[in-house]
Design an enzyme around this catalytic site. Structure first.
Site, mmCIF file in Angstrom:
data_model
loop_
_atom_site.group_PDB
_atom_site.id
_atom_site.type_symbol
_atom_site.label_atom_id
_atom_site.label_comp_id
_atom_site.label_asym_id
_atom_site.label_seq_id
_atom_site.Cartn_x
_atom_site.Cartn_y
_atom_site.Cartn_z
ATOM 1 N N TYR A 1 -2.271 -0.187 8.463
ATOM 2 C CA TYR A 1 -1.243 0.713 8.964
ATOM 3 C C TYR A 1 -1.084 0.652 10.482
ATOM 4 O O TYR A 1 -0.369 1.460 11.042
ATOM 5 C CB TYR A 1 -1.562 2.148 8.556
ATOM 6 C CG TYR A 1 -1.537 2.362 7.080
ATOM 7 C CD1 TYR A 1 -0.341 2.573 6.402
ATOM 8 C CD2 TYR A 1 -2.723 2.322 6.343
ATOM 9 C CE1 TYR A 1 -0.320 2.750 5.035
ATOM 10 C CE2 TYR A 1 -2.707 2.497 4.977
ATOM 11 C CZ TYR A 1 -1.500 2.718 4.332
ATOM 12 O OH TYR A 1 -1.485 2.902 2.984
ATOM 13 N N GLY A 2 -1.757 -0.278 11.134
ATOM 14 C CA GLY A 2 -1.583 -0.383 12.565
ATOM 15 C C GLY A 2 -2.662 -1.236 13.205
ATOM 16 O O GLY A 2 -3.630 -1.665 12.555
ATOM 17 N N ASP B 1 -10.237 3.587 -1.021
ATOM 18 C CA ASP B 1 -10.059 2.225 -0.493
ATOM 19 C C ASP B 1 -11.389 1.697 0.039
ATOM 20 O O ASP B 1 -11.454 1.134 1.133
ATOM 21 C CB ASP B 1 -8.996 2.217 0.607
ATOM 22 C CG ASP B 1 -8.548 0.800 0.952
ATOM 23 O OD1 ASP B 1 -8.689 -0.096 0.089
ATOM 24 O OD2 ASP B 1 -8.076 0.578 2.077
#
Length: 835
Positions: A491-492, A602
């Site tokens: 996500y980044g 995750d």
């Protein structure tokens, strides 16, 4: 010269309007279907016939309220009354739709009419009169043999105009018919039998007489269960005098539409059999009367008479009749009517006698039932007496047992006295033990208060993290220079920086997507409230720009070490055993967190980071979910309908199939990590690969990562079997993390620590998170300060006496409260016990 016909085909003409209309009155009950079916079968075959479904609902005088009351319509607004009327009309139309479909399937024209009235019979009669309907079908109610009260069909039949024929249908069959006055012959069909009623008058020139007769019949009852006899008026023969004629009828208005269904037909047949003698007496008279009536009808067809004339002429002959002949005919007719009236009265009397006989039979049957019940009561009384004797015997047995129990109680009393003396001595010893425990209880109470204070602070909805300005982060990362970029997350990007003299990692989320914003809020909410030695520490955040600041982990991720990225040295087997236990301890902490369990979702080697001492910490909780505990289950199960989230090969198969997430999902991912710790191979098909090698020691040794050193075969096989259990396809087949997995890994960790000590030849060095930043030594009583860092209690208290800033970040502290870190304290105690 002729012209050729036009080749253009004209559109077919519209169907002609129905020549006759049949009204079917429905109440909306379950029996209405039989009425509609009978009407279709009866009249649809006649050709161009239309139908009109008629339903009457009561007048609306009030509007119901949600509280169950009713408000008069005079006190309600007009728009509310109109809306309520439309709702009632819609309900009526919806109720009539199934019946309308029956006509549509037969391709018959049908019209639906809903009328609002409190008088059903009057409303139907008014509609029939206004539209000049000559046929109407209504449903007949079931009536008892002893019922003498008029039902609704009788009332409707009485109010119908003379030109309308009324058909009453009961149980899908024609029950009775009230013919119109215009019918020459009225035929009533009952279960295949026919009864024909012929009027005594004739058609043709006697139409005026028929009209007069219709008015007379309008006030007379027509019993449809017996043959209908109708007589026409004859005009006066002499002077202004006339001979009054009254139609003889059997029964009253209440028995006007007597039902002729199957059951009542049997009753009537029994009546006819019982009255055979009576009927035989008046049958010859009736036959003689019918012959004379037929002769009179044939002669009257050739008459012509005026309004009030005293003479008439034979058509075709022109012969004037005399007053004496007219008187003779009137006398004959009077005798015939008297005889007919006597005959009808005799039939009524016989019918009433049969009713009384039926009532007598009913009373006899009730008497037989009473006798049967009396016999049953006598039999039950005998059974009760027998049971009383049995209970008396049982009572004697109980008395004997009571005596034996008393003797046993006496013995037990003696034993009790002995036990009491023993208890006295034990009590004295217990008092001495209580005195020894009092000091321990005081300490426990103090620790409990501190723990409750810590739980209240951790459970507070306020986020506990250091707020960094965006300008500080920009300056620390040199405006996010590519040289400081150390990785790219899902996500980044991740950058290494130095904030407040501390090496840290900045993770900047791509805030363009709403999902990323949600992921940022989840990660910030979870990490700001939890502290654990094996969870990555959140140093602070910049919520406005979606930036998170973590502690820096020098040795990267577990995945990099397993696959030796950048030629990093391999991890020895005993370090892998220890890492397995540390990850399991972090998962237990997440799953048992209060007030809500936390599911990572995750978990994979890339999200397990290693510090400079190779102490593992679980990171990347951006996909973590805080869920409610199912109160009906001892082991919480969480239902969260969502699309699968995580990394392929590590996602729980049951979660992929059902969308239900639970702690068992993290156990599946943990099992895959254990297999990779053993083999250092990719996760694809790894479960099948290890299962195939478990049957043979040689094959099993081949699949192990040989770079990890000499694996202890027994402990390694135990760890592999545990990993395969964790990767079962069904969640319920996987072991429990706290009760089964963690104890097994603790035993393996002890073996690993012994091997590590013997391998290094020196005592184990303490993990860095055990070291106090102020003392540079292992903490004795770790506490969390307001800046989020953990210090030794004595050292931080001395610091706070002279400073109001954080020792690590040099930023002002909003509070000087200290929270005991019991988790870290337990870890330090365990580490010291193994030295």
């Amino acid at each position: 010269m002729s012209r050729s016909p036009d080749k253009l085909a004209l559109p077919p003409p519209p169907p002609p309007p129905p020549s006759r209309t049949v009204v079917v009155a429905l109440s909306g009950s379950s029996k209405s279907k039989y009425v509609v079916t009978w009407a279709i079968e009866k009249f649809a075959t006649e050709g161009n016939v239309g139908f009109k479904l008629l339903h009457i609902h009561p007048m609306i005088t009030s509007v119901p309220t949600p509280m169950g009351n009713a408000i008069p319509i005079s006190e309600v607004r007009d728009d509310v009354v109109t809306a309520y009327r439309q709702e009632i009309l819609w309900q009526s139309e919806e109720m009539l739709k199934p019946y309308t479909k029956l006509f549509v399937r037969r391709k018959v024209a049908v019209e639906v009419l809903v009328i609002e009235s409190d008088n059903v019979a009057a409303a139907i009669a008014e509609e029939v009169t206004r539209d000049s309907i000559d046929r109407i079908v209504i449903g007949g109610s079931s009536r008892s043999f002893f019922s003498r009260k008029a039902d609704i069909c009788s009332v409707i039949s009485a109010l119908m105009p003379n030109f309308c024929t009324v058909y009453v249908v009961s149980k899908g069959k024609l029950s009775c018919v009230r013919p119109s006055d215009s019918d020459g012959n009225a035929t009533i069909r009952e279960d295949g039998s026919e009864r024909t009623n012929s009027s005594s008058g004739s058609s043709g020139p006697t139409s005026d007489s028929s009209d007069v007769m219709s008015s007379a019949h309008d006030s007379q009852s027509r019993p449809l269960s017996l043959p209908v006899r109708r007589m026409q008026h004859f005009p006066a023969i002499a002077g202004q005098a006339s001979v009054p004629m009254e139609t003889s009828s059997v029964g009253s208005d209440e028995t006007r539409c007597m039902s002729l269904d199957a059951e009542e037909a049997r009753d009537v047949s029994s009546i006819n059999r019982s009255s055979t003698d009576t009927t035989s007496r008046w049958t010859p008279r009736r036959r003689d009367y019918e012959e004379r009536k037929e002769a009179m009808s044939s002669s009257s067809s050739n008459r012509e008479y005026g309004n009030f004339g005293t003479r008439f002429s034979w058509s075709g002959m022109g012969v004037d009749t005399t007053h004496s002949r007219a008187s003779q005919q009137a006398s004959n007719m009077s005798d015939a009517l008297s005889e007919q009236s006597y005959t009808d009265n005799q039939v009524n009397l016989n019918f009433e006698v049969e009713k009384l006989r039926a009532e007598l039979r009913h009373v006899q049957e009730m008497y037989a039932v009473a006798q049967t019940e009396t016999f049953d009561a006598s039999r039950k009384l005998g059974e009760l007496n027998q049971r009383r004797l049995e209970e008396a015997i049982k009572l004697e047995e109980l008395k004997l047992k009571e005596y034996e129990a008393r003797e046993l109680a006496e013995k037990e009393k003696q034993n009790f006295e002995k036990a009491r003396r023993d208890a006295e001595s034990m009590r004295e010893r217990a008092e001495r033990e209580i005195a020894q425990r009092r000091e321990a209880e005081r300490k426990s109470a103090r620790d409990t208060k501190e723990k409750e204070k810590l739980e209240g602070t951790l459970g507070s909805p306020q986020l506990q993290y250091q707020h960094f300005a965006w300008e500080e982060i920009m300056a620390a990362t040199s405006s996010f220079s590519e040289e400081l970029k150390i990785g790219m997350g899902a996500y980044g990007a991740v950058y290494k920086c130095n904030l407040h003299h501390t090496t840290a990692v900045v993770k900047v989320l791509q805030s363009a997507e709403n999902q990323l914003s949600k992921q940022f809020q989840q990660e910030l909410e979870i990490l700001s409230k939890i502290r654990h030695p094996h969870l990555v520490l959140l140093l602070g955040a910049c919520p406005e720009q979606g930036a998170l600041v973590y502690e820096y982990m020098e040795n990267g991720s577990l995945e990099d070490r397993l696959f030796q990225v950048n030629n990093s040295p391999p991890l020895p087997w005993f370090e892998r055993f220890r890492i397995a236990w540390e990850v399991a301890a972090a998962l237990v902490f997440l799953h048992k967190s209060k007030p809500k369990p936390i599911i990572h979702r995750d978990l994979k080697p890339a999200n397990i980071l290693l510090d400079h001492n190779f102490v593992s910490k679980v990171g990347d909780v951006g996909l973590s979910t805080m869920v409610q505990v199912d109160p009906l289950s001892t082991k919480f199960t969480i239902y969260k309908q969502t699309s699968p989230v995580g990394t392929l090969c590590y996602i729980d198969p049951e979660y992929q199939r059902t969308g239900r997430i639970s702690s068992k999902s993290d156990i599946y991912s943990f099992g895959m990590i254990l297999l990779q710790l053993l083999t250092a191979k990719p996760a694809i098909a790894l479960t099948h690969f290890v299962e195939s090698a478990m049957d043979s020691n040689d094959e099993f040794l081949k699949i192990l990562d040989q770079k990890a050193g000499n694996w202890p075969i027994e402990e390694t096989r135990e760890l592999a079997a545990l990993a395969l259990c964790c990767t079962e396809l069904r969640g319920k087949d996987r072991p429990d993390l706290k009760d089964q997995i963690l104890p097994a890994l603790e035993n393996l960790k002890k073996v690993a620590e012994k091997a590590r000590n013997s391998f290094s030849g020196v005592s184990t060095q303490p993990p860095t998170h055990f070291i106090c930043p102020l003392l540079k030594d292992v903490m004795n009583e770790p506490c969390v300060a307001a800046d989020g860092y953990t210090y030794d209690r004595h050292a931080i208290e001395e610091w706070l006496k002279e400073h109001n800033t954080s020792p690590m970040t040099d930023s002002p502290l909003h509070s000087k409260n200290l929270l005991p870190n019991y988790t870290l304290y337990t870890a330090i105690m365990e580490w010291r016990s193994t030295r």
